[in-house]
Structure formats: C-alpha cells, structure tokens
Design an enzyme around this catalytic site. Structure first.
Site, PDB file in Angstrom:
ATOM      1  N   GLU A  56      -7.577   0.689  -6.999  1.00 46.04           N
ATOM      2  CA  GLU A  56      -6.347   1.225  -6.393  1.00 46.04           C
ATOM      3  C   GLU A  56      -5.913   0.388  -5.193  1.00 46.04           C
ATOM      4  O   GLU A  56      -4.722   0.162  -4.997  1.00 46.04           O
ATOM      5  CB  GLU A  56      -6.531   2.698  -5.976  1.00 46.04           C
ATOM      6  N   GLU A  78      -2.083  -3.446 -14.362  1.00 45.99           N
ATOM      7  CA  GLU A  78      -3.392  -2.866 -14.701  1.00 45.99           C
ATOM      8  C   GLU A  78      -4.464  -3.905 -15.018  1.00 45.99           C
ATOM      9  O   GLU A  78      -5.618  -3.740 -14.640  1.00 45.99           O
ATOM     10  CB  GLU A  78      -3.237  -1.853 -15.837  1.00 45.99           C
TER      11      GLU A  78
END
Ligand SMILES: [Zn+2]
Length: 290
Positions: A56, A78
């Site tokens: 994150e 991602e």
C-alpha cells in the site's frame, strides 16, 4: 520503508502533507493518497502482514503519484506495488529473499491461472484485480530487470516516476521509458509478456562428450501458449567453482555447446529464478517445479 522506497523510486510524493495509516474494520486495505486504510485484522504485532504495509505504501508512487490513464493499464498499479513488496524483502534479506518472494508470487499465479488465462493488458471485466495483474505483473517487472540489467532497471523506475509525476501514464508510456533507458527495442518483451498470454514450460537436459563439450538441450513444450523469447542463465557447477553463461532461448528446440575441461558436477537452469516458467527434466516424469 518510506526511506527505502524514496531512495529507490524518488522522494516520497506527498512530503509536504504526510503519510498516515487509518485502521479500519473489515478485511480490506486501500492505498488512499497520503492515508492508507488498513484492516484492523492485519495488526497482529508479528510483522506477518508487513508485505501489505509495503504494497500500500508503494502505491503512493505507483497509483497515487503516477496514476493509470485507463483500467487497461491496471498492472501499472498492482504489478508495480506487488513487485515493490518483493523489493522490500530484497532490501531486508538480499537476493535470496527476493527469490523466495518471487517463488511465492509464481505459485500464487500458477494456482490461479488454470482456464482463466488472459493478457496482463486490458483484463476482462471482473478480472481487474486478479493474480495476473498482481503476481504476474510483478514477475514481468522482475524479468524486465533481468533483461535490461540492474542499473537500467532502477533508472527506469525513477525516470518513469519523475516523467509522469502527479499525472497519468499508460503501458506504452512505461514501454517508451524502458526503451529510452535501455537503448534498444523492447517491443518483443512487451508483446509476449504484457499483450500476450501464458508463460514457457521448458524441458532441460545436459550431457558431456569425450570432446570436452557440454551439450545443453532446452525445449519449449507449452502447448496452450505461444513460444517465448528470453535470455536464460545457466550455472555450471565445477569442482573448481561455478561459472554462469547466458543463452537466448527463442525456438521450440534449442541446443547449445560449451567447451569445458572437465565434466560439470551439475548444470542449473535459471538458478536465480529470473524467469516465470515451469521446468521439466528429460529424465524425470512429471513436472519439476523449482
Ligand atoms: Zn494494490
């Protein structure tokens, strides 16, 4: 972690503001700009979920600083954040740590792909946040690093972050930065790994002749996926030490010969796990996953 990523990707993008983490109920985490939501279930006191903290945080660069232009490019978020998790492990434990994290990713992807294979670019609806974008996306960056070399790779990440800072990027923009730093065409790489599907299944064997030659045989035996072109490292284990050689495996059947004064004790295929592949031996039946 912030210090590590700032060194690797360029300064933390929201330095004037903050980086915070908000503990939330439920199981999800989300990389909101400057304040990641982090599931309370991940707070264990054991560092078990540090990889999610890393993932994150890395999104502050890959997603928040450089934002994808369209959903087709979701791997730019991602795949990059997932590889960043592996880079953090590499920073802590060195290349062995990186290798073991990449093997985790490979197994997650292999367990997922059956019957659902699609290209990384432009995933079908409902598959935007799947293992092909995350774990295989991370593998593509890992393989790119192997192809262009370490120095170029780190420079590519910094240049890409700087060029598209507080702006939007597409896969072709990243591709262009890679070629500019590497100084050569990489269309073949992007075509097979980003716009194409699957991965190679190699069959590998070697022998030693009385003419002091080591003969290497590498076949590509994937039936459902196209042939892949990749450089492959071979490691020759000799009584006097080890020696590495690089070969390009482009064809269905590939044969290479090397002069050695002695028969190697062993020859290893891609010993540092730079290639997303399955490996089979000629001698053993069944799949030999490394
Ligand atoms: Zn993510």
């Amino acid at each position: 972690m912030i210090e590590f990523y700032a060194g690797a990707f360029g300064e933390y993008p929201f330095l004037e503001e903050k980086y915070g983490t908000a503990e939330i109920p439920g199981t999800a985490s989300m990389e909101h700009q400057t304040c990641t939501s982090y599931s309370s279930r991940l707070v264990t006191g054991t560092h078990k979920y540090d990889y999610i903290v890393a993932h994150e945080l890395a999104h502050q660069w890959w997603g928040d600083l450089v934002t994808l232009t369209a959903w087709e490019d979701i791997w730019l978020n991602e795949g990059f954040a997932t590889y960043s998790d592996a880079l953090w492990v590499e920073n802590l434990y060195g290349l062995e740590g990186l290798k073991s994290r990449m093997i985790d990713f490979r197994d997650i992807y292999f367990n997922h792909h059956e019957g659902q294979e699609h290209a990384i670019y432009d995933p079908p609806l409902g598959h935007l946040f799947c293992e092909i974008e995350y774990e295989k996306g991370a593998w593509v960056l890992h393989m790119l690093r192997f192809v262009v070399g370490d120095d170029n790779f780190w420079q590519i990440l910094k240049e890409y972050a700087q060029l598209y800072a507080y702006s939007n990027a597409r896969t072709e923009d990243f591709h262009a930065v890679c070629e500019q730093i590497y100084g050569a065409d990489l269309t073949w790489f992007f075509e097979q790994w980003i716009y194409g599907i699957g991965y190679p299944v190699y069959q590998f064997g070697w022998g030693f002749s009385d003419r002091n030659k080591v003969r290497i045989v590498i076949n590509q035996i994937q039936e459902e996926f196209p042939l892949i072109s990749m450089p492959v490292e071979l490691e020759f284990i000799l009584s006097s030490g080890t020696e590495k050689k690089l070969v390009w495996v482009n064809e269905e059947k590939n044969i290479f010969e090397f002069d050695f004064q002695e028969k190697p004790l062993n020859v290893l295929f891609d010993p540092d796990s730079w290639i997303l592949c399955e490996l089979e031996s000629f001698h053993k039946k069944g799949k030999m996953k490394r």
